[in-house]
Design an enzyme around this catalytic site. Structure first.
Site, PDB file in Angstrom:
ATOM      1  N   LYS A 200     -24.268 113.901 -55.300  1.00 51.00           N
ATOM      2  CA  LYS A 200     -23.010 114.163 -54.499  1.00 51.00           C
ATOM      3  C   LYS A 200     -22.343 113.194 -53.670  1.00 51.00           C
ATOM      4  CE  LYS A 200     -22.192 117.206 -50.237  1.00 51.00           C
ATOM      5  NZ  LYS A 200     -22.513 118.159 -49.435  1.00 51.00           N
ATOM      6  N   GLU A 239     -30.454 109.102 -58.870  1.00 51.96           N
ATOM      7  CA  GLU A 239     -30.673 110.253 -57.973  1.00 51.96           C
ATOM      8  C   GLU A 239     -31.087 111.501 -58.867  1.00 51.96           C
ATOM      9  OE1 GLU A 239     -30.522 110.809 -54.926  1.00 51.96           O
ATOM     10  OE2 GLU A 239     -29.141 109.571 -53.957  1.00 51.96           O
ATOM     11  N   LYS A 254     -21.221 116.888 -57.774  1.00 53.91           N
ATOM     12  CA  LYS A 254     -20.136 117.179 -56.813  1.00 53.91           C
ATOM     13  C   LYS A 254     -19.315 116.047 -56.177  1.00 53.91           C
ATOM     14  CE  LYS A 254     -20.016 119.519 -52.350  1.00 53.91           C
ATOM     15  NZ  LYS A 254     -20.537 119.841 -51.222  1.00 53.91           N
ATOM     16  N   SER A 280     -13.674 122.465 -52.791  1.00 50.93           N
ATOM     17  CA  SER A 280     -12.318 122.953 -52.000  1.00 50.93           C
ATOM     18  C   SER A 280     -11.141 122.071 -52.063  1.00 50.93           C
ATOM     19  CB  SER A 280     -12.775 122.975 -50.590  1.00 50.93           C
ATOM     20  OG  SER A 280     -13.095 121.715 -50.014  1.00 50.93           O
TER      21      SER A 280
HETATM   22  N1  LIG Z   1     -23.639 120.252 -46.774  1.00 49.97           N
HETATM   23  C1  LIG Z   1     -22.154 120.156 -46.517  1.00 49.97           C
HETATM   24  C2  LIG Z   1     -21.432 120.701 -47.812  1.00 49.97           C
HETATM   25  N2  LIG Z   1     -21.780 121.511 -48.618  1.00 49.97           N
HETATM   26  C3  LIG Z   1     -20.861 121.819 -49.558  1.00 49.97           C
HETATM   27  C4  LIG Z   1     -19.630 120.972 -49.339  1.00 49.97           C
HETATM   28  C5  LIG Z   1     -18.290 120.747 -49.707  1.00 49.97           C
HETATM   29  C6  LIG Z   1     -17.859 122.022 -50.720  1.00 49.97           C
HETATM   30  C7  LIG Z   1     -16.309 121.997 -51.007  1.00 49.97           C
HETATM   31  O1  LIG Z   1     -15.683 121.018 -50.377  1.00 49.97           O
HETATM   32  O2  LIG Z   1     -15.859 123.025 -51.458  1.00 49.97           O
HETATM   33  C8  LIG Z   1     -20.047 120.207 -48.149  1.00 49.97           C
HETATM   34  C9  LIG Z   1     -19.296 119.111 -47.288  1.00 49.97           C
HETATM   35  C10 LIG Z   1     -19.510 118.128 -46.857  1.00 49.97           C
HETATM   36  O3  LIG Z   1     -20.751 117.400 -47.400  1.00 49.97           O
HETATM   37  O4  LIG Z   1     -19.085 117.431 -46.026  1.00 49.97           O
HETATM   38 MG   LIG Z   2     -31.512 112.061 -53.790  1.00 54.14          MG
END
Ligand SMILES: NCc1[nH]cc(CCC(=O)O)c1CC(=O)O
Ligand SMILES: [Mg+2]
Length: 330
Positions: A200, A239, A254, A280
């Site tokens: 992520k 990771e 992600k 998003s």
């Molecule tokens: N744990 C937070 C989380 N879980 C999913 C998203 C983002 C999902 C999206 O943007 O659609 C985030 C945002 C962040 O890490 O600040």
């Molecule tokens: Mg990790």
């Protein structure tokens, strides 16, 4: 030796619809989709999210209606995110551990009404903290790893007890997958899966999500001390290797489209179920282009989702899930 032009004309198999269908290398079906949904308090509440046009927060009754809709469309799994009331947000995010919190009530309501749909739950403290970080913050503002991981284990157990099918830690703390797996096993949750948000990235594409869970105004600083640097790819493989070694059943990359290279490398290196989150900001880019008259929504939704399948994904989390499923079922 392969033939070459004019014996070989690659346009030949593209010349008709039946032949294009016959030669398609990749398929996209509603079963490839996970639908992220935002839950809010109340009854009969639908709150549209301005930066995510077409996406709303729903109270429990609306969430259950969305679950029925998903089941009818053939979508196998929902991902839930709570908009925690602001008076319940604290420095330590303890509402995440409340067995009667919004998330747990949503899980239970869905599992009761639509038992056959999968419920995936986010493990991270950001919707519950006053600072908007995914973990516990020390005096210097640093998100501490090990104490956070202890809290996440409790959060995951709370969700599993409420009926969650897939625990999805999105926090990027080191070691938490193994700790959560051990805790789930110890309580007999042998078949509760873990989908690790393994790679992520600290990303500019999460803005509308932070509006949806009301953390945009709260977040102090950024998440670069725990989420990955977008310069890195080898690190993503490390990771993923760690999360798999710790017991993840599947891994996620992600955001989605800007990281197709990572998805591909993860899939080729590990050959495990790999998911992508079309986040998003990616959804908002498509919707904004559509609103500006620059793009055809249906075509863009299907093309981007197919790209994830082609790259090797088992499935995709997307806010377009219901729309895409309707198109695919038509
Ligand atoms: N744990 C937070 C989380 N879980 C999913 C998203 C983002 C999902 C999206 O943007 O659609 C985030 C945002 C962040 O890490 O600040
Ligand atoms: Mg990790």
């Amino acid at each position: 030796m392969t033939a070459s032009y004019p014996a070989l004309r690659l346009r030949r198999t593209r010349a008709s619809q039946w032949s294009r269908r016959l030669h398609a290398e990749t398929v996209l079906t509603p079963a490839d989709l996970i639908w992220p949904l935002f839950v809010t308090e109340g009854q009969g509440v639908e709150e549209p999210i301005a930066s995510l046009p077409g996406v709303s927060r729903w109270s429990l009754d609306g969430i259950v209606a969305r679950a029925r809709e998903a089941a009818e469309l053939g979508i196998p799994c929902l991902a839930l995110f709570p908009n925690t009331p602001s008076q319940l947000r604290t420095d330590d995010g303890r509402e995440a551990l409340n067995p009667d919190n919004l998330m747990c009530r949503a899980i239970a309501a869905i599992k009761e009404a639509v038992p056959d749909i999968g419920v995936l739950t986010d493990v991270a403290l950001d919707p519950y903290t006053t600072h908007g970080h995914d973990g516990l913050v020390d005096a210097a503002g640093y998100v501490v790893n090990d104490r956070t991981a202890d809290a996440l284990v409790q959060q995951a157990l709370t969700q599993a007890r409420a009926g969650a099918d897939v625990i999805a830690p999105s926090d990027m703390m080191d070691g938490r997958v193994g700790m959560i797996r051990a805790a789930l096993e110890a309580e007999g949750f042998h078949n509760v899966q873990i989908m690790a948000y393994a790679a992520k990235y600290a990303s500019a594409f999460y803005g509308p999500f932070r509006d949806a869970v009301n953390t945009r105004g709260l977040l102090k600083g950024d998440k670069r001390t725990y989420q990955m640097d977008h310069a890195n790819a080898e690190e993503a493989l490390r990771e993923v290797a760690l999360d798999l070694a710790e017991g993840a059943d599947s891994v996620m990359v992600k955001p989605g489209l800007p990281y197709l290279d990572i998805i591909r490398r993860v899939k080729e290196e590990f050959r495990v179920p790999t998911f992508a989150y079309q986040v998003s900001g990616e959804y908002a880019m498509i919707e904004t282009a559509v609103a500006a008259g620059a793009a055809d929504r249906d075509a863009m939704v299907l093309e981007t989702l197919m790209a994830f399948k082609r790259a090797g994904c088992a499935g995709v989390l997307t806010y377009h899930a219901a729309h895409a499923a309707r198109l695919l079922n038509a």
